[in-house]
Scaffold this motif. Structure first.
Motif, PDB file in Angstrom:
ATOM      1  N   ALA A 232       0.969  -1.169  -0.005  1.00  0.00           N
ATOM      2  CA  ALA A 232      -0.136   0.024  -0.131  1.00  0.00           C
ATOM      3  C   ALA A 232       0.903   1.290   0.104  1.00  0.00           C
ATOM      4  O   ALA A 232       0.687   2.400  -0.562  1.00  0.00           O
ATOM      5  CB  ALA A 232      -0.965  -0.027   1.169  1.00  0.00           C
ATOM      6  N   GLU A 233       2.105   1.224   0.587  1.00  0.00           N
ATOM      7  CA  GLU A 233       2.860   2.511   0.666  1.00  0.00           C
ATOM      8  C   GLU A 233       3.545   2.656  -0.439  1.00  0.00           C
ATOM      9  O   GLU A 233       3.851   3.996  -0.874  1.00  0.00           O
ATOM     10  CB  GLU A 233       3.977   2.188   1.582  1.00  0.00           C
ATOM     11  CG  GLU A 233       3.658   2.106   3.435  1.00  0.00           C
ATOM     12  CD  GLU A 233       2.943   0.798   3.522  1.00  0.00           C
ATOM     13  OE1 GLU A 233       2.976  -0.201   2.882  1.00  0.00           O
ATOM     14  OE2 GLU A 233       2.271   0.719   4.683  1.00  0.00           O
ATOM     15  N   GLU A 234       3.569   1.753  -1.538  1.00  0.00           N
ATOM     16  CA  GLU A 234       4.112   1.920  -2.812  1.00  0.00           C
ATOM     17  C   GLU A 234       2.949   2.889  -3.659  1.00  0.00           C
ATOM     18  O   GLU A 234       3.478   3.668  -4.623  1.00  0.00           O
ATOM     19  CB  GLU A 234       4.684   0.752  -3.488  1.00  0.00           C
ATOM     20  CG  GLU A 234       5.740   0.077  -2.765  1.00  0.00           C
ATOM     21  CD  GLU A 234       6.262  -1.096  -3.388  1.00  0.00           C
ATOM     22  OE1 GLU A 234       7.372  -1.229  -3.826  1.00  0.00           O
ATOM     23  OE2 GLU A 234       5.668  -2.366  -3.263  1.00  0.00           O
ATOM     24  N   VAL A 235       1.929   2.591  -3.271  1.00  0.00           N
ATOM     25  CA  VAL A 235       0.733   3.278  -3.883  1.00  0.00           C
ATOM     26  C   VAL A 235       0.760   4.741  -3.446  1.00  0.00           C
ATOM     27  O   VAL A 235       0.724   5.689  -4.228  1.00  0.00           O
ATOM     28  CB  VAL A 235      -0.549   2.782  -4.025  1.00  0.00           C
ATOM     29  CG1 VAL A 235      -1.697   3.709  -4.564  1.00  0.00           C
ATOM     30  CG2 VAL A 235      -0.583   1.429  -4.443  1.00  0.00           C
ATOM     31  N   ALA A 236       1.063   4.733  -2.132  1.00  0.00           N
ATOM     32  CA  ALA A 236       1.028   6.053  -1.387  1.00  0.00           C
ATOM     33  C   ALA A 236       2.112   6.998  -1.952  1.00  0.00           C
ATOM     34  O   ALA A 236       1.821   8.349  -1.990  1.00  0.00           O
ATOM     35  CB  ALA A 236       0.969   5.812   0.108  1.00  0.00           C
ATOM     36  N   ASP A 237       3.176   6.416  -2.112  1.00  0.00           N
ATOM     37  CA  ASP A 237       4.308   7.044  -2.703  1.00  0.00           C
ATOM     38  C   ASP A 237       4.184   7.958  -4.013  1.00  0.00           C
ATOM     39  O   ASP A 237       4.322   9.152  -4.095  1.00  0.00           O
ATOM     40  CB  ASP A 237       5.616   6.246  -2.952  1.00  0.00           C
ATOM     41  CG  ASP A 237       6.501   6.231  -1.620  1.00  0.00           C
ATOM     42  OD1 ASP A 237       6.270   7.018  -0.724  1.00  0.00           O
ATOM     43  OD2 ASP A 237       7.556   5.278  -1.781  1.00  0.00           O
ATOM     44  N   ALA A 238       3.207   7.109  -4.824  1.00  0.00           N
ATOM     45  CA  ALA A 238       2.764   7.987  -6.024  1.00  0.00           C
ATOM     46  C   ALA A 238       1.791   9.107  -5.932  1.00  0.00           C
ATOM     47  O   ALA A 238       1.933   9.994  -6.589  1.00  0.00           O
ATOM     48  CB  ALA A 238       2.160   6.809  -6.864  1.00  0.00           C
ATOM     49  N   VAL A 239       1.083   8.729  -4.845  1.00  0.00           N
ATOM     50  CA  VAL A 239       0.216   9.955  -4.494  1.00  0.00           C
ATOM     51  C   VAL A 239       0.782  11.184  -4.084  1.00  0.00           C
ATOM     52  O   VAL A 239       0.823  12.202  -4.353  1.00  0.00           O
ATOM     53  CB  VAL A 239      -1.027   9.454  -3.406  1.00  0.00           C
ATOM     54  CG1 VAL A 239      -1.801  10.694  -2.866  1.00  0.00           C
ATOM     55  CG2 VAL A 239      -1.580   8.353  -3.893  1.00  0.00           C
ATOM     56  N   LEU A 240       1.708  10.647  -3.150  1.00  0.00           N
ATOM     57  CA  LEU A 240       2.691  11.869  -2.415  1.00  0.00           C
ATOM     58  C   LEU A 240       3.369  12.700  -3.754  1.00  0.00           C
ATOM     59  O   LEU A 240       3.245  13.903  -3.564  1.00  0.00           O
ATOM     60  CB  LEU A 240       3.660  11.299  -1.661  1.00  0.00           C
ATOM     61  CG  LEU A 240       3.362  11.072  -0.178  1.00  0.00           C
ATOM     62  CD1 LEU A 240       4.832  10.653   0.464  1.00  0.00           C
ATOM     63  CD2 LEU A 240       2.910  12.472   0.301  1.00  0.00           C
ATOM     64  N   PHE A 241       3.806  12.066  -4.660  1.00  0.00           N
ATOM     65  CA  PHE A 241       4.380  12.678  -5.705  1.00  0.00           C
ATOM     66  C   PHE A 241       3.249  13.593  -6.578  1.00  0.00           C
ATOM     67  O   PHE A 241       3.644  14.767  -6.674  1.00  0.00           O
ATOM     68  CB  PHE A 241       5.125  11.704  -6.606  1.00  0.00           C
ATOM     69  CG  PHE A 241       5.305  12.277  -8.176  1.00  0.00           C
ATOM     70  CD1 PHE A 241       6.430  13.415  -8.148  1.00  0.00           C
ATOM     71  CD2 PHE A 241       5.011  12.012  -9.220  1.00  0.00           C
ATOM     72  CE1 PHE A 241       7.032  13.809  -9.376  1.00  0.00           C
ATOM     73  CE2 PHE A 241       5.502  12.212 -10.414  1.00  0.00           C
ATOM     74  CZ  PHE A 241       6.271  13.614 -10.514  1.00  0.00           C
ATOM     75  N   LEU A 242       2.207  13.145  -6.773  1.00  0.00           N
ATOM     76  CA  LEU A 242       1.240  13.712  -7.487  1.00  0.00           C
ATOM     77  C   LEU A 242       0.680  15.133  -6.762  1.00  0.00           C
ATOM     78  O   LEU A 242       0.203  15.986  -7.275  1.00  0.00           O
ATOM     79  CB  LEU A 242       0.161  12.859  -7.966  1.00  0.00           C
ATOM     80  CG  LEU A 242       0.345  11.837  -9.038  1.00  0.00           C
ATOM     81  CD1 LEU A 242      -0.783  10.849  -9.519  1.00  0.00           C
ATOM     82  CD2 LEU A 242       0.722  12.552 -10.350  1.00  0.00           C
ATOM     83  N   ALA A 243       0.680  14.958  -5.455  1.00  0.00           N
ATOM     84  CA  ALA A 243       0.159  16.069  -4.589  1.00  0.00           C
ATOM     85  C   ALA A 243       1.239  17.055  -4.492  1.00  0.00           C
ATOM     86  O   ALA A 243       1.012  18.107  -3.963  1.00  0.00           O
ATOM     87  CB  ALA A 243      -0.187  15.134  -3.291  1.00  0.00           C
TER      88      ALA A 243
END
Ligand code: NDP
Length: 263
Positions: A232-243
């Motif tokens: 799940a944290e690997e998806v969260a990293d992508a969200v952080l980048f897009l945010a």
């Protein structure tokens, strides 16, 4: 550091506010924690208040700010009322992550009206309800990030998931059009989607229970070039980048986080 350890991306979101739907567990919980540790104040939304409180206390005990809101994301009255009140109370909604989702897998001839309606309402109608409400606040403050969690099942067919695939393909179409509508030189609003592949959460644990753990592990090795499930944290990293400010010129895109499954 292992290749799945969270926190490899360092983003500063201090002073920003965020809504994360489906933050009571799984990918949404990881996203809420990641945004919280990057400095955003996070509104954690789902139905299970107890589990939401656990997410909130993980964020606050690490020094972040968060609050729990028990809401059904498909509720057409509760969602706009919640977003409007939050935008007033917190003075902005800078980041919206539409993550809440369910599956009701069954082959098409056996799919009930309720299997169809509940998946479309939870996975797609919710994206419309939250984005419509948040976009007003984002246009007023002339900034915003909407990040929609779709799925690789929205890119390619997956037997027993006509309802789920339709909802997730709908999220992609919604993302592309909202990105065109909301973007302008003065507004600084972007809308993007992420398509996770096979990520270890309750949702995929249910699949393992139904098909057998060994069968799923074997299948993952066959179809995922990285030969493992994602975290799940690997998806969260992508969200952080897009945010983050680093993604300021990325708009209307679909970022796949699937270990190469759809490459
Ligand atoms: P989980 O089943 O682990 O978590 C789903 C989350 O959605 C929970 O927090 C749940 O909270 C919330 N939710 C479900 N229905 C509602 C509702 N009506 N109102 C409010 N909240 C709701 O799923 P994942 O973490 O695995 O999935 C998160 C997202 O990622 C989903 O959109 C999913 O489709 C997508 N995805 C997941 C993949 C995977 O492999 N795991 C792959 C591709 C996409 P509560 O029950 O407390 O309401």
């Amino acid at each position: 550091m292992s290749d799945t350890e969270p926190g490899r991306i360092h983003v500063d979101l201090s002073g920003k506010t965020a809504i994360v739907t489906g933050a009571s567990r799984g990918i949404g919980k990881a996203i809420a924690i990641a945004l919280g540790s990057a400095g955003a104040k996070v509104a954690c939304v789902a139905r299970n208040k107890e589990k939401l409180d656990e997410t909130v206390s993980e964020i606050t005990s690490a020094g972040g700010a968060a609050e729990a809101f028990a809401i059904d994301v498909a509720d057409a009255e509760a969602v706009p009322a919640f977003v409007e009140k939050l935008a007033d109370d917190w003075e902005s909604v800078d980041i919206l992550v539409n993550n809440a989702g369910i599956t009701r897998d069954t082959l098409l001839p056996r799919m009930s009206d309720d299997d169809w309606d509940s998946v479309i309402s939870t996975n797609l109608r919710s994206v419309f309800l939250f984005s419509r409400a948040a976009s007003g606040a984002m246009m007023r403050s002339k900034k915003g990030r909407i990040i929609n969690i779709s799925s690789t099942s929205g890119l390619a067919g997956n037997p027993a998931q006509t309802n789920y695939s339709a909802s997730k393909a709908g999220v992609i179409g919604f993302t592309r059009t909202a990105a065109r509508e909301l973007a302008s030189k003065r507004r600084h609003i972007t809308v993007n989607a992420i398509c996770p592949g096979f990520i270890a959460t309750d949702m995929t644990a249910a699949l393992k229970e139904a098909a057998g753990e060994d069968a799923i592990e074997k299948r993952i090795k066959e179809i995922v070039p990285l030969q493992r499930q994602g975290e799940a944290e690997e998806v969260a990293d992508a969200v952080l980048f897009l945010a983050s400010d680093s993604a300021s010129y990325i708009n209307g895109q679909v970022l796949t986080v699937d270990g190469g499954m759809t490459a």
